[in-house]
Scaffold this active site. Structure first.
Site, PDB file in Angstrom:
ATOM      1  N   TRP A   9     -28.234 117.665  34.101  1.00 15.12           N
ATOM      2  CA  TRP A   9     -27.255 116.804  34.797  1.00 15.12           C
ATOM      3  C   TRP A   9     -27.617 115.323  34.701  1.00 15.12           C
ATOM      4  CZ3 TRP A   9     -26.259 119.888  40.021  1.00 15.12           C
ATOM      5  CH2 TRP A   9     -25.594 121.077  39.696  1.00 15.12           C
ATOM      6  N   LYS A  10     -28.757 115.019  34.132  1.00 19.41           N
ATOM      7  CA  LYS A  10     -29.185 113.624  33.954  1.00 19.41           C
ATOM      8  C   LYS A  10     -28.994 112.856  35.270  1.00 19.41           C
ATOM      9  CE  LYS A  10     -28.136 114.090  29.093  1.00 19.41           C
ATOM     10  NZ  LYS A  10     -27.943 113.444  27.822  1.00 19.41           N
ATOM     11  N   HIS A  98     -37.669 114.608  26.728  1.00 16.09           N
ATOM     12  CA  HIS A  98     -36.255 114.402  26.382  1.00 16.09           C
ATOM     13  C   HIS A  98     -36.126 113.064  25.643  1.00 16.09           C
ATOM     14  CE1 HIS A  98     -32.003 113.562  26.740  1.00 16.09           C
ATOM     15  NE2 HIS A  98     -31.846 114.860  26.890  1.00 16.09           N
ATOM     16  N   GLU A 170     -32.835 118.860  19.699  1.00 16.75           N
ATOM     17  CA  GLU A 170     -31.690 117.997  19.990  1.00 16.75           C
ATOM     18  C   GLU A 170     -31.731 116.775  19.073  1.00 16.75           C
ATOM     19  OE1 GLU A 170     -30.298 118.291  24.324  1.00 16.75           O
ATOM     20  OE2 GLU A 170     -32.180 117.211  24.379  1.00 16.75           O
ATOM     21  N   GLY A 176     -24.788 113.080  23.399  1.00 15.79           N
ATOM     22  CA  GLY A 176     -23.797 112.242  24.091  1.00 15.79           C
ATOM     23  C   GLY A 176     -22.876 111.481  23.149  1.00 15.79           C
ATOM     24  N   SER A 208     -24.174 117.287  22.228  1.00 18.45           N
ATOM     25  CA  SER A 208     -22.713 117.386  22.203  1.00 18.45           C
ATOM     26  C   SER A 208     -22.188 118.823  22.174  1.00 18.45           C
ATOM     27  CB  SER A 208     -22.140 116.565  21.033  1.00 18.45           C
ATOM     28  OG  SER A 208     -22.443 115.196  21.201  1.00 18.45           O
ATOM     29  N   GLY A 229     -25.675 118.694  28.164  1.00 20.12           N
ATOM     30  CA  GLY A 229     -25.660 117.507  29.002  1.00 20.12           C
ATOM     31  C   GLY A 229     -24.288 117.304  29.631  1.00 20.12           C
TER      32      GLY A 229
HETATM   33  P1  PGA Z   1     -25.104 116.046  25.624  1.00 21.33           P
HETATM   34  O1  PGA Z   1     -26.629 115.904  26.089  1.00 21.33           O
HETATM   35  O2  PGA Z   1     -24.744 117.516  25.760  1.00 21.33           O
HETATM   36  O3  PGA Z   1     -24.334 115.187  26.583  1.00 21.33           O
HETATM   37  O4  PGA Z   1     -25.007 115.591  24.218  1.00 21.33           O
HETATM   38  C1  PGA Z   1     -27.587 116.857  25.766  1.00 21.33           C
HETATM   39  C2  PGA Z   1     -28.927 116.454  26.295  1.00 21.33           C
HETATM   40  O5  PGA Z   1     -29.226 115.253  26.336  1.00 21.33           O
HETATM   41  O6  PGA Z   1     -29.725 117.303  26.685  1.00 21.33           O
END
Ligand code: PGA
Length: 247
Positions: A9-10, A98, A170, A176, A208, A229
Site C-alpha cells: 500500500w506504500k 524495495h 520488479e 507505477g 504495474s 502496488g
Molecule cells: P505498482 O507497484 O504495482 O504500482 O507498479 C509495485 C511495487 O512497487 O511493489
C-alpha cells in the site's frame, strides 16, 4: 505451489482509508471458494498496522511491513521501527530493498542485506525486492544486475534460513508506470533467479500488475505470485486479482 499475492500500500492511504480497505479485503477473502490456493499478505503503513491487524483477525490474510530497522537491537534509534514490535502485532513478512527505498532513501546493498538477515533472525519472512532500471535493460544487462542484487541481498544467509525468503522481481521501469514487463520476459528472469539461489523459494513478479494482466502473470512459468502496488489499493482491482489467484 500456492500463489502468494502481496499488496504494497506504500504511502497511498490515510489511516482511515487503510482500516476500511483492510476490512473490505478481509470480507472478500472469506468469500473465496478455493482459499487454499492463495496466500494474501497486506503491507499497510506502520501507523495503520495495529488497526489492520484487528481488521484481519480470524482471517487467513497475513500482515507485512514495507520496511524495517536494519538490526535486531532496541535502543536510541530515533524514528526507526523495530522488528520485535512488528512481530508482537502479528506481522509475518517484511519488504526489504524495495526500489523506492533503494532510490529515494539511498539504501545500499549492504544495508538491505542487514535488514534481510535481521528479519530472518527475528523469525519473520523477508521479501527481497530486486529489479533493473531501464538504462540496464536497454543494454540487455539485466541478468547480471539482478544476480548481483540477489547475491548481495542473500549474503550470509544459511541454506536452512533461505526457506524463509521470498524474492520479488520488479523491473524498476515497470513500477507505477502502467508499463509491465511481458509475462514471457518475467518468466525468463524468474528462471535465471532460480539458478542464482541455491533453494526452491517463491519468486514473485511486481510492476504495474492489474486485474487485466494478473491472469497472464499468474500463469507464466515460474511465477509464484505477485507484488501489487497501485492496483492493491483499488478494492475492485485487488479483489479480481485475488480471485484469479485462488482459481
Ligand atoms: P505498482 O507497484 O504495482 O504500482 O507498479 C509495485 C511495487 O512497487 O511493489
Amino acid at each position: 505451489m500456492k500463489k502468494l499475492i502481496v499488496a504494497n500500500w506504500k504511502m497511498y492511504l490515510t489511516l482511515r482509508q487503510s482500516i476500511a480497505l483492510a476490512k473490505r479485503i478481509s470480507k472478500e477473502a472469506s468469500r473465496l471458494r478455493s482459499k487454499n490456493n492463495v496466500s494474501i499478505v497486506l503491507c499497510p503503513s506502520f501507523v495503520a498496522m495495529e488497526e489492520a491487524a484487528k481488521a484481519l483477525h480470524g482471517t487467513r490474510i497475513k500482515l507485512g511491513a514495507q520496511d524495517i530497522y536494519c538490526c535486531d537491537a532496541r535502543g536510541a534509534y530515533t524514528g526507526e521501527v523495530g522488528l520485535d514490535d512488528l512481530r508482537e502485532l502479528g506481522v509475518e513478512y517484511v519488504l526489504v530493498g524495495h526500489s523506492e527505498r533503494r532510490r529515494y532513501f539511498k539504501e545500499s546493498d549492504e544495508l538491505i542485506n542487514q535488514k534481510l538477515r535481521a528479519t530472518i533472525k527475528a523469525g519473520l519472512n523477508p521479501i527481497l525486492c530486486v529489479g533493473e532500471p531501464w538504462t540496464v535493460r536497454r543494454k540487455k544487462k539485466e541478468r547480471q544486475y539482478v544476480s548481483r542484487q540477489v547475491k548481495s541481498g542473500l549474503e550470509g544467509v544459511t541454506r536452512g534460513d533461505l526457506k524463509r525468503v521470498v524474492i520479488a522481481y520488479e523491473p524498476v521501469w515497470a513500477i507505477g508506470t502502467k508499463r509491465p514487463d511481458s509475462p514471457k520476459d518475467a518468466s525468463e528472469m524468474h528462471a535465471h533467479i532460480r539458478k542464482v539461489v541455491p533453494a526452491r523459494i517463491p519468486v514473485l513478479y511486481g510492476g504495474s500488475v492489474n486485474a487485466k494482466n494478473a491472469h497472464a502473470f499468474l500463469h507464466a512459468l515460474g511465477v509464484d505470485g505477485m507484488l501489487v502496488g497501485k492496483a492493491s489499493i483499488a478494492f475492485g482491482q485487488f479483489s479480481k486479482i485475488i480471485r484469479q489467484a485462488a482459481l
